[in-house]
Design an enzyme around this catalytic site. Structure first.
Site, PDB file in Angstrom:
ATOM      1  N   TYR A   1     -11.423  25.649 -16.462  1.00 11.94           N
ATOM      2  CA  TYR A   1     -12.854  25.569 -16.140  1.00 11.94           C
ATOM      3  C   TYR A   1     -13.098  25.347 -14.648  1.00 11.94           C
ATOM      4  CZ  TYR A   1     -13.821  25.303 -21.111  1.00 11.94           C
ATOM      5  OH  TYR A   1     -13.913  25.585 -22.447  1.00 11.94           O
TER       6      TYR A   1
ATOM      7  N   LYS B   1       0.220  21.901 -24.765  1.00 10.89           N
ATOM      8  CA  LYS B   1       1.074  23.048 -25.124  1.00 10.89           C
ATOM      9  C   LYS B   1       2.191  23.114 -24.090  1.00 10.89           C
ATOM     10  CE  LYS B   1       1.758  26.736 -27.714  1.00 10.89           C
ATOM     11  NZ  LYS B   1       1.989  26.706 -29.166  1.00 10.89           N
TER      12      LYS B   1
ATOM     13  N   ASP C   1      -1.552  23.434 -31.330  1.00  8.95           N
ATOM     14  CA  ASP C   1      -1.735  24.180 -32.584  1.00  8.95           C
ATOM     15  C   ASP C   1      -1.428  23.297 -33.781  1.00  8.95           C
ATOM     16  OD1 ASP C   1       0.542  24.492 -31.012  1.00  8.95           O
ATOM     17  OD2 ASP C   1       1.293  26.204 -32.110  1.00  8.95           O
TER      18      ASP C   1
ATOM     19  N   ASP D   1     -12.585  21.074 -25.306  1.00  7.76           N
ATOM     20  CA  ASP D   1     -13.799  21.788 -25.677  1.00  7.76           C
ATOM     21  C   ASP D   1     -13.685  22.300 -27.116  1.00  7.76           C
ATOM     22  OD1 ASP D   1     -16.205  23.071 -25.516  1.00  7.76           O
ATOM     23  OD2 ASP D   1     -15.583  24.600 -24.089  1.00  7.76           O
TER      24      ASP D   1
END
Ligand code: NAD
Length: 364
Positions: A129, A196, A229, A253
């Site tokens: 972002y 991740k 995940d 988000d």
């Protein structure tokens, strides 16, 4: 109820779309708590653009800097053209680096789960972002592709565009610390860090390493890290195992909307954007333009954000009373908006009827 002698001076930003109606409902409810407020009104978004030539006038930023606390309705971001997001600009200008989103089941809201009580702590300033982007077929994207080829021997496709993900040690450290401090202050037991880092070794890898390091400073709070995940899968199967979850910006988000969905949707998902000295309280949802002016949408996410604000300014009793009044209205099920009905086409209360019902509970 205790009466304040000095009113709390706060900035009030109605926003646009459904913003003005949910802010109006929330203001009425807040003024019934017995706490005194002095509101400094802030106009932003398209109305400010038309009137003052900027969607985020300096006087609004100055008001928030002076008052340190703001209550804000959602603001529309034009898609494709027009000004950049006022919401993102506010967070960046005021360095509101932490986005706090509690997701809690209230008895009576149709959900697949009970007893969920998760707080998402989302990093608000960097990651994908940051706004560092290179459009396809430009000098910027060609130069970047050349640099990538020279330094990594990887040839990206010529028709690629780029959005850069940058994660710093500084921002990771302050957000993880924020999550642990929040957990400690609010008697929470566990902090989970989502990442991740197995794939994104040099960005999420920093976030993970810092999270593990900071966790050692808080031996009283359990810590775990979890691949993003797997976190989503576990949240969908057994959300009760989570307490505070700290995440970089993009995952934060996505996961905060996921958790809002677990507890009954955006109508009951409050939030706050916080820096070291300044806090802006606003719901997770946006301006839902298609419902603007219809007196139809749920003001409870806005009201619950106001309850968070009351906690923040030290009006804990009033905060708890407001949250309980909202919870009672939901449990009773008579004065709830369409989104909290098992079937959205059932007759439902209006925005202002919800406000009246909450006020009635507060006055009891
Ligand atoms: P949205 O959250 O505004 O609405 C999505 C859908 O959720 C709505 O159509 C409605 O069905 C439902 N919904 C949202 N709030 C509700 C409420 N209070 N009660 C009942 N139902 C509700 O998301 P969007 O349509 O993606 O975004 C609309 C605009 O809002 C965009 O311009 C976006 O940029 C902006 N936005 C602003 C903020 C903010 O101000 N912080 C946050 C998100 C989106």
């Amino acid at each position: 109820m205790a009466q304040n002698i000095m009113p709390h001076k706060l900035t009030l930003i109605p926003g646009d779309g459904i913003g003005p109606e949910i802010i109006e409902a929330t203001k009425k409810v807040l003024e019934t708590t017995g706490i005194k407020f002095e509101w400094d009104m802030g106009i932003v978004g398209q109305v400010a653009q038309d009137k003052f030539g900027t969607p985020l006038p300096d006087n609004v930023l100055e008001s928030i800097q002076k008052n340190k606390v703001a209550l804000k309705g959602p603001v529309t971001t034009p898609i494709g053209t027009g000004f950049r997001s006022v919401n993102v600009a506010l967070r960046q200008s005021l360095d509101l680096y932490a986005c706090l989103r509690p997701c809690k089941t209230y008895h009576g809201v149709p959900t697949h789960f009970e007893n969920v009580d998760i707080v998402i702590v989302r990093e608000n300033t960097e990651d994908l972002y940051s706004g560092i982007e290179f459009a396809r077929d430009t000098l910027g994207s060609a130069s970047l592709a050349k640099l990538i080829l020279e330094t990594t021997q990887i040839k990206v496709k010529e028709d690629s565009g780029f959005s850069i993900k940058a994660i710093s040690e500084t921002a990771s450290r302050r957000i993880v610390k924020f999550a642990f401090e929040y957990a400690r202050a609010n008697k929470r037991k566990k902090v989970s860090a989502g990442h991740k880092a197995n794939i994104l070794k040099f960005s999420d890898g920093i976030f993970l390493a810092v999270a593990r390091e900071v966790a050692k400073e808080y031996p009283d709070i359990e810590f775990e890290d979890v691949v993003i995940d797997a976190l989503c899968m576990r949240l969908a199967r057994n959300p009760q195992q989570y307490d505070v979850i700290v995440l970089p910006n993009l995952y934060g988000d996505i996961v905060s909307d996921l958790c809002a969905g677990l507890v009954g949707g955006l109508g009951v998902a409050p939030g706050a954007n916080m820096g070291d000295n300044i806090a802006v309280f606003e719901p997770t949802h946006g301006s839902a333009p298609k419902y603007a002016g219809q007196n139809k949408v749920n003001p409870m996410a806005m009201m619950l954000s106001a309850a968070m604000m009351l906690h923040h300014i030290g009006e804990t009793k009033a905060a708890d009373k407001l949250e309980n009044a909202i919870a009672d209205v939901i449990t009773e099920g008579k004065n709830i908006t369409y989104d909290l009905k098992p079937n959205h086409n059932q007759p439902a209360a209006t925005t202002s009827e919800v406000a009246d019902a909450v006020i009635e509970k507060l006055n009891k």
